[in-house]
Design an enzyme around this catalytic site. Structure first.
Site, PDB file in Angstrom:
ATOM      1  N   ASP A 104       0.835  -1.193   0.000  1.00  0.00           N
ATOM      2  CA  ASP A 104       0.000   0.000   0.000  1.00  0.00           C
ATOM      3  C   ASP A 104       0.878   1.253   0.000  1.00  0.00           C
ATOM      4  O   ASP A 104       1.931   1.288   0.630  1.00  0.00           O
ATOM      5  CB  ASP A 104      -0.905  -0.023   1.237  1.00  0.00           C
ATOM      6  CG  ASP A 104      -1.834   1.168   1.285  1.00  0.00           C
ATOM      7  OD1 ASP A 104      -2.174   1.676   0.209  1.00  0.00           O
ATOM      8  OD2 ASP A 104      -2.202   1.589   2.380  1.00  0.00           O
ATOM      9  N   ASP A 113      10.370  26.836   6.612  1.00  0.00           N
ATOM     10  CA  ASP A 113      10.094  25.412   6.735  1.00  0.00           C
ATOM     11  C   ASP A 113      11.406  24.674   6.994  1.00  0.00           C
ATOM     12  O   ASP A 113      12.284  24.603   6.129  1.00  0.00           O
ATOM     13  CB  ASP A 113       9.445  24.895   5.446  1.00  0.00           C
ATOM     14  CG  ASP A 113       8.954  23.461   5.579  1.00  0.00           C
ATOM     15  OD1 ASP A 113       9.279  22.816   6.602  1.00  0.00           O
ATOM     16  OD2 ASP A 113       8.267  22.985   4.666  1.00  0.00           O
ATOM     17  N   GLU A 121      11.799  18.527   3.308  1.00  0.00           N
ATOM     18  CA  GLU A 121      11.114  18.926   2.078  1.00  0.00           C
ATOM     19  C   GLU A 121      11.243  20.432   1.854  1.00  0.00           C
ATOM     20  O   GLU A 121      11.522  20.891   0.738  1.00  0.00           O
ATOM     21  CB  GLU A 121       9.646  18.523   2.141  1.00  0.00           C
ATOM     22  CG  GLU A 121       9.421  17.022   2.194  1.00  0.00           C
ATOM     23  CD  GLU A 121       7.951  16.675   2.322  1.00  0.00           C
ATOM     24  OE1 GLU A 121       7.129  17.468   1.857  1.00  0.00           O
ATOM     25  OE2 GLU A 121       7.640  15.625   2.883  1.00  0.00           O
TER      26      GLU A 121
END
Length: 400
Positions: free
Chosen positions: A319, A356, A360
């Site tokens: 998954d 941030d 990422e």
């Protein structure tokens, strides 16, 4: 239960160092305290020692129950059988330990911040993660590793669990609900959490996986237990049957007045041939090798039942991104909408990502520098940076 792991040991299946180590370990395993765990091979070891004594007696006195050369040949074959069984088990354990070393690299000793109470503002002290016990409360902030398995009792944070689950995307862990459990060795990417430790040292999820792979604490499956009982029962039956051959042989010789009774050396060799020596010698190695084969496919079985169940699996469906295990997702391109220059998009994306601190966000800033030379940004007066948080799951720049 099975789980995906993030690393995979490399190297030859049978390297020279592995063979040398296994050969030495095979000799160490001759210790009766180890051999007694396997009734079949323990019986063979006793037979080997007994025939060795018969050889010494025959060579010393010249009056053995068989020729010294024959007794020596039988003793050598029996010792080879025992050593081969131990060697096979040692090779399987060696492969498991090599895989466990790979897992152990993901577990690093960290300094934990232990709190005196359940609140973040409680008195704190720094202690080694190995010194934490069940019930201790620790604070884990952005960039730090979770020191042990536990439950979040305060705060919310995004956590990188790729080293354990193989899932590359960070997950949100917060107090209450079904998303409060954290695993030792995972990293907090943003915000902070207060964790109550739920596992004693050496009993964490990663510790159990390492022990299972090494085979040291591997629990036997129901089939292995049943087979052990069967092999032990067969060994007793054949032992009794072989023991009765000597008096029958002696009686037959006396009754017929010719021939010689069967020798003790032959009886021991017959017993080893009758009992299921091969199965008993390789049973433990088969179990360990089963886990080793699974981990070569990046799958760890946390129980013996899972190994048996895996043998019946024909198709495995994964998954989401269960096979991407980097954990720190990196920006690689700017995909602008129609009519929007890529540089304009890169400019806005970099400004929104300056606050941030996640991997990422940093990768977006670096990508904008490399692709479009955006460095030394000037921000308008009154602008407010919005740092990334687990609650908002975004960062940005408010220009007013």
């Amino acid at each position: 239960m099975v789980g995906l792991v993030s690393s995979k040991a490399s190297g030859k299946v049978l390297s020279r160092s592995l063979i040398q180590t296994a050969a030495l370990e095979a000799v160490r395993k001759l210790d009766p305290r180890h051999m007694v765990r396997n009734p079949v091979m323990f019986t063979v070891e006793l037979g080997s020692a007994f025939t060795t004594l018969l050889f010494v007696h025959a060579a010393w006195t010249g009056r053995g129950d068989a020729s010294p050369g024959f007794v020596l040949a039988v003793a050598a074959c029996l010792w080879f059988t025992v050593l081969f069984a131990n060697f096979a088990e040692a090779v399987a354990e060696g492969r498991g330990k090599a895989q466990a070393d790979t897992l152990r690299r993901t577990r690093r000793d960290v300094i934990a911040i232990r709190l005196a109470g359940r609140n973040r503002d409680s008195a704190r002290e720094e202690v080694p993660a190995a010194g934490l016990h069940r019930g201790d409360v620790v604070l884990v902030e952005a960039g730090q590793l979770v020191p042990g398995d536990g439950e979040v009792i305060e705060g919310v944070a995004s956590v990188d669990e790729s080293a354990i689950t193989g899932e590359s995307a960070p997950v949100i862990r917060e107090a209450g609900g079904d998303r409060s459990a954290v695993t030792g060795g995972t990293r907090v990417l943003s915000d902070w959490i207060v964790v109550r430790i739920t596992a004693e040292p050496g009993a964490s999820f990663l510790d159990r996986m390492i022990a299972l792979v090494e085979g040291a604490k591997r629990q036997k499956t129901p089939n292995e237990i049943a087979l052990d009982i069967l092999l032990a029962a067969l060994t007793i039956v054949f032992l009794l049957a072989t023991a009765t051959l000597l008096p029958f042989s002696t009686y037959a010789v006396r009754a017929s007045g010719q021939g010689t009774p069967v020798s003790l050396t032959v009886l021991v060799a017959l017993l080893v041939c009758l009992i299921p020596t091969t199965i008993g010698g390789l049973l433990s190695a088969i179990g360990i090798a089963g886990m080793d084969r699974m981990i070569q496919a990046n799958v760890i079985a946390t129980s013996g039942r899972a190994v048996e169940a895996a043998g019946d699996v024909d198709v495995l469906l994964l998954d989401k991104t269960g096979t991407i295990t980097l954990g720190n997702r990196q920006a690689t391109a700017f995909l602008a909408a129609d009519g929007v220059p890529e540089r304009v998009l890169a400019d806005a994306a970099q400004l929104a990502s300056l606050a941030d601190e996640t991997p990422e966000g940093r990768s977006i800033v670096v990508l904008a520098k490399e692709r479009h030379g955006l460095r030394g940004r000037h921000v308008e007066e009154g602008a407010v940076f919005l740092p990334f948080t687990a609650q908002t799951r975004m960062s940005g720049l408010d220009l007013g």
